[in-house]
Scaffold this active site. Structure first.
Site, PDB file in Angstrom:
ATOM      1  N   LYS A  33      39.337  43.004  46.050  1.00 24.29           N
ATOM      2  CA  LYS A  33      40.731  43.149  45.639  1.00 24.29           C
ATOM      3  C   LYS A  33      41.288  41.750  45.403  1.00 24.29           C
ATOM      4  CE  LYS A  33      44.358  45.930  45.377  1.00 24.29           C
ATOM      5  NZ  LYS A  33      44.409  46.478  44.051  1.00 24.29           N
ATOM      6  N   SER A  34      42.243  41.613  44.486  1.00 27.60           N
ATOM      7  CA  SER A  34      42.808  40.288  44.203  1.00 27.60           C
ATOM      8  C   SER A  34      43.587  39.753  45.402  1.00 27.60           C
ATOM      9  CB  SER A  34      43.720  40.351  42.982  1.00 27.60           C
ATOM     10  OG  SER A  34      42.965  40.593  41.814  1.00 27.60           O
ATOM     11  N   MET A  81      49.620  49.151  41.485  1.00 25.78           N
ATOM     12  CA  MET A  81      49.563  48.955  42.933  1.00 25.78           C
ATOM     13  C   MET A  81      50.485  47.818  43.381  1.00 25.78           C
ATOM     14  SD  MET A  81      47.270  51.292  43.403  1.00 25.78           S
ATOM     15  CE  MET A  81      46.899  51.146  45.139  1.00 25.78           C
ATOM     16  N   CYS A 139      46.312  41.178  35.162  1.00 25.98           N
ATOM     17  CA  CYS A 139      46.995  42.350  35.731  1.00 25.98           C
ATOM     18  C   CYS A 139      48.249  42.632  34.897  1.00 25.98           C
ATOM     19  CB  CYS A 139      47.378  42.076  37.184  1.00 25.98           C
ATOM     20  SG  CYS A 139      48.427  43.358  37.887  1.00 25.98           S
TER      21      CYS A 139
END
Length: 302
Positions: free
Chosen positions: A47-48, A73, A128
């Site tokens: 995950k980032s 998210m 993103c």
């Protein structure tokens, strides 16, 4: 019967096969990374991770559509300190690619420096589509991509992968900027900016209104992006976007992808997708007279 070789070398890292768990909604904790590898993933992208912890957006954060998902998210993550605490005591027998995001080149470089001990490589989230001040808002401009990649390359000796946005007129401009700044590879694509509306509430479904579309519906767009990048760049391209079957995977390899990332298919079909796709690729290689994955990379470019 001779088995075709699935293992690959990408930027000096050895992967058992070309399939990598993508950064997304199935990779928050080490147990998920280990599970992905046990189920057949050759490597994992986390995950980032950002500088400060982020809670992310309120629910709803995911909408399931007939041909994929829209998610917003909000980049929830424990921050770099929390991430180091989370991985303490673990050792991984597969390449761990740490995804990082920041609002400036300096923030990206800071994270790369702090996390170099635990990362085998870094993927820079320049794409993103729904986090204000991050991701795509930075990564749509080639000069920003160049500045971020260069800053990270100066801060770490680990391989650096720039994850590119499709929400632009020509993705190869971004790829060339990353390559010129010293990126070891690029990955493409991140999600497409999208929205879903509740016709009875008469408003957007996601709390953030706008999200990123992923899954089978984006595959032709992703494939075209990979094809264009592979024809333009000298560095490896990692293909992402709607890979759900072994046939999809083979298409991406033929279009010039050196490795592949799978995310939404895990959500829609379960962890078994890694094994199923690997088996399909191996069978295809054998039946078509190839002895390794590397032999078919880019064959459709000629």
């Amino acid at each position: 019967m001779t088995v075709a070789k699935l293992s690959i070398n990408l930027s000096g890292l050895e992967f058992e096969n070309p399939l990598i768990l993508a950064s997304g909604i199935n990779d928050k904790v080490p147990e998920q990374w280990i599970r992905a590898h046990e189920e057949g993933a050759g490597g994992v992208v986390t995950k980032s991770i950002g500088i400060e912890p982020r809670k992310g957006y309120d629910n709803p954060t995911i909408v399931e559509l007939p041909y994929g998902l829209i998610n917003a998210m909000g980049l929830p993550n424990p921050g770099w300190k929390g991430f180091l605490e989370m991985v303490e005591g673990y050792s991984f027998d597969f390449p761990l690619i740490v995804s990082i995001f920041g609002g400036t080149p300096e923030e990206f470089a800071f994270l790369a420096e702090k996390l170099s001990e635990v990362a085998d490589a870094f993927e820079l989230n320049l794409s993103c589509p729904h986090a204000k001040g991050y991701g795509m808002e930075i990564g749509q401009k080639p000069e920003n991509v160049y500045a971020v990649v260069k800053a990270v390359k100066d801060a770490t000796d680990k391989p650096v992968i720039a994850k590119l946005t499709p929400n632009i007129d020509d993705i190869t401009k971004l790829g060339l900027a990353a390559e010129n700044a010293g990126a070891d590879a690029v990955s493409a694509i991140n999600t497409l900016k999208a929205i879903a509306i509740d016709i009875y509430a008469r408003k957007p479904i996601l709390s953030n209104k706008v999200g990123g579309y992923s899954g089978p519906g984006v595959k032709p767009v992703a494939l075209r992006a990979v094809y264009d990048l592979a024809r333009t760049l000298d560095i490896p391209v990692i293909g992402i976007g709607g890979i759900t079957t072994w046939q999809d995977a083979v298409e991406f390899l033929l279009a010039g992808a050196s490795a592949l990332q799978i995310g939404t298919a895990v959500s829609l079909r379960g962890w078994k997708v890694f094994r199923e796709i690997n088996e399909g690729i191996e069978r295809y290689l054998r039946e078509e007279g190839f002895s390794s994955v590397e032999e078919i990379v880019g064959l459709a470019l000629e």
